[in-house]
Scaffold this motif. Structure first.
Motif, PDB file in Angstrom:
ATOM      1  N   ILE A 133      -1.819  19.915 -40.384  1.00 17.64           N
ATOM      2  CA  ILE A 133      -1.043  19.038 -39.716  1.00 17.64           C
ATOM      3  C   ILE A 133       0.535  19.175 -40.189  1.00 17.64           C
ATOM      4  CG2 ILE A 133      -0.555  16.672 -39.035  1.00 17.64           C
ATOM      5  CD1 ILE A 133      -3.435  15.895 -39.795  1.00 17.64           C
ATOM      6  N   ILE A 134       1.326  19.623 -39.226  1.00 15.78           N
ATOM      7  CA  ILE A 134       2.721  19.894 -39.456  1.00 15.78           C
ATOM      8  C   ILE A 134       3.671  19.020 -38.744  1.00 15.78           C
ATOM      9  CG2 ILE A 134       4.227  21.876 -39.220  1.00 15.78           C
ATOM     10  CD1 ILE A 134       2.019  23.603 -39.615  1.00 15.78           C
ATOM     11  N   CYS A 135       4.592  18.568 -39.052  1.00 15.34           N
ATOM     12  CA  CYS A 135       5.539  17.862 -38.403  1.00 15.34           C
ATOM     13  C   CYS A 135       6.696  18.941 -37.744  1.00 15.34           C
ATOM     14  CB  CYS A 135       6.641  16.926 -39.565  1.00 15.34           C
ATOM     15  SG  CYS A 135       7.541  16.005 -38.701  1.00 15.34           S
ATOM     16  N   GLN A 154       7.351  19.778 -42.271  1.00 15.03           N
ATOM     17  CA  GLN A 154       6.602  19.296 -43.670  1.00 15.03           C
ATOM     18  C   GLN A 154       4.954  19.131 -43.203  1.00 15.03           C
ATOM     19  OE1 GLN A 154       7.628  15.483 -45.340  1.00 15.03           O
ATOM     20  NE2 GLN A 154       6.003  15.223 -46.608  1.00 15.03           N
ATOM     21  N   THR A 155       4.174  19.758 -44.316  1.00 16.82           N
ATOM     22  CA  THR A 155       2.548  19.923 -43.827  1.00 16.82           C
ATOM     23  C   THR A 155       2.065  18.694 -44.600  1.00 16.82           C
ATOM     24  OG1 THR A 155       2.606  21.334 -45.994  1.00 16.82           O
ATOM     25  CG2 THR A 155       2.779  22.483 -43.755  1.00 16.82           C
ATOM     26  N   PHE A 156       0.932  18.428 -43.914  1.00 13.64           N
ATOM     27  CA  PHE A 156       0.181  17.232 -44.473  1.00 13.64           C
ATOM     28  C   PHE A 156      -1.524  17.756 -44.335  1.00 13.64           C
ATOM     29  CE2 PHE A 156       3.645  15.364 -42.666  1.00 13.64           C
ATOM     30  CZ  PHE A 156       4.039  14.377 -43.408  1.00 13.64           C
ATOM     31  N   LEU A 157      -2.334  17.185 -45.227  1.00  9.94           N
ATOM     32  CA  LEU A 157      -3.618  17.378 -45.231  1.00  9.94           C
ATOM     33  C   LEU A 157      -4.396  16.979 -44.077  1.00  9.94           C
ATOM     34  CD1 LEU A 157      -4.816  16.618 -48.978  1.00  9.94           C
ATOM     35  CD2 LEU A 157      -4.703  18.804 -47.915  1.00  9.94           C
ATOM     36  N   GLN A 158      -5.391  17.743 -43.759  1.00 12.26           N
ATOM     37  CA  GLN A 158      -5.991  17.108 -42.488  1.00 12.26           C
ATOM     38  C   GLN A 158      -6.754  16.007 -42.400  1.00 12.26           C
ATOM     39  OE1 GLN A 158      -8.729  20.524 -41.728  1.00 12.26           O
ATOM     40  NE2 GLN A 158     -10.222  19.894 -43.405  1.00 12.26           N
ATOM     41  N   ILE A 194       7.509   9.025 -40.418  1.00  9.58           N
ATOM     42  CA  ILE A 194       8.178   9.194 -39.055  1.00  9.58           C
ATOM     43  C   ILE A 194       9.349   8.182 -39.433  1.00  9.58           C
ATOM     44  CG2 ILE A 194       8.520   8.592 -36.723  1.00  9.58           C
ATOM     45  CD1 ILE A 194       5.824   9.843 -36.184  1.00  9.58           C
ATOM     46  N   ALA A 195       8.994   6.930 -39.851  1.00  6.64           N
ATOM     47  CA  ALA A 195       9.834   5.592 -39.933  1.00  6.64           C
ATOM     48  C   ALA A 195      10.742   6.256 -41.036  1.00  6.64           C
ATOM     49  CB  ALA A 195       9.038   4.438 -40.454  1.00  6.64           C
ATOM     50  N   SER A 196      10.390   6.955 -42.237  1.00  8.20           N
ATOM     51  CA  SER A 196      11.278   7.181 -43.461  1.00  8.20           C
ATOM     52  C   SER A 196      12.035   8.444 -43.224  1.00  8.20           C
ATOM     53  CB  SER A 196      10.645   7.387 -44.676  1.00  8.20           C
ATOM     54  OG  SER A 196       9.674   8.305 -44.374  1.00  8.20           O
ATOM     55  N   ALA A 214       4.450  11.408 -30.920  1.00 11.51           N
ATOM     56  CA  ALA A 214       3.971  12.550 -30.030  1.00 11.51           C
ATOM     57  C   ALA A 214       5.235  13.762 -30.178  1.00 11.51           C
ATOM     58  CB  ALA A 214       3.655  12.358 -28.740  1.00 11.51           C
ATOM     59  N   ALA A 215       6.343  13.203 -30.505  1.00  9.72           N
ATOM     60  CA  ALA A 215       7.301  14.197 -30.813  1.00  9.72           C
ATOM     61  C   ALA A 215       7.227  15.042 -32.083  1.00  9.72           C
ATOM     62  CB  ALA A 215       8.701  13.701 -30.545  1.00  9.72           C
ATOM     63  N   CYS A 216       6.735  14.165 -33.070  1.00  9.78           N
ATOM     64  CA  CYS A 216       6.740  14.898 -34.338  1.00  9.78           C
ATOM     65  C   CYS A 216       5.552  15.510 -34.550  1.00  9.78           C
ATOM     66  CB  CYS A 216       6.815  13.733 -35.543  1.00  9.78           C
ATOM     67  SG  CYS A 216       8.538  13.091 -35.337  1.00  9.78           S
ATOM     68  N   PHE A 217       4.195  14.873 -34.043  1.00  9.62           N
ATOM     69  CA  PHE A 217       2.891  15.242 -34.284  1.00  9.62           C
ATOM     70  C   PHE A 217       2.132  15.633 -32.830  1.00  9.62           C
ATOM     71  CE2 PHE A 217       4.226  13.017 -37.952  1.00  9.62           C
ATOM     72  CZ  PHE A 217       4.098  13.977 -39.097  1.00  9.62           C
TER      73      PHE A 217
END
Length: 74
Positions: A34-36, A41-45, A56-58, A66-69
């Protein structure tokens, strides 16, 4: 079978496991799919939507989820 043969067999069996990696770093790296799309930045599935919303908030206040992910599904 004498004690010397038993010890040799035990060493042989223990030697088979020595070559295997005991770390999960490569597995974890492969699971980061999962990538922003803004900051890459990458995140675990296994991450939850709430944690992504906190990202997103920070980092990207004012952006839509939807724009970020765009490819994230619950």
């Amino acid at each position: 079978m004498g004690n010397g043969a038993k010890a040799a067999m035990r060493r042989e069996r223990a030697g088979k496991d020595e070559g295997k990696a005991k770390s999960q770093l490569k597995t974890n790296q492969a699971a980061m799919n999962i990538i922003c799309s803004v900051c890459r930045q990458t995140f675990l599935q296994t991450i939850k939507r709430k944690a992504l919303e906190e990202h997103i908030a920070s980092k990207h206040s004012g952006k839509e989820f939807a724009a970020c992910f765009p490819s994230f599904t619950d």
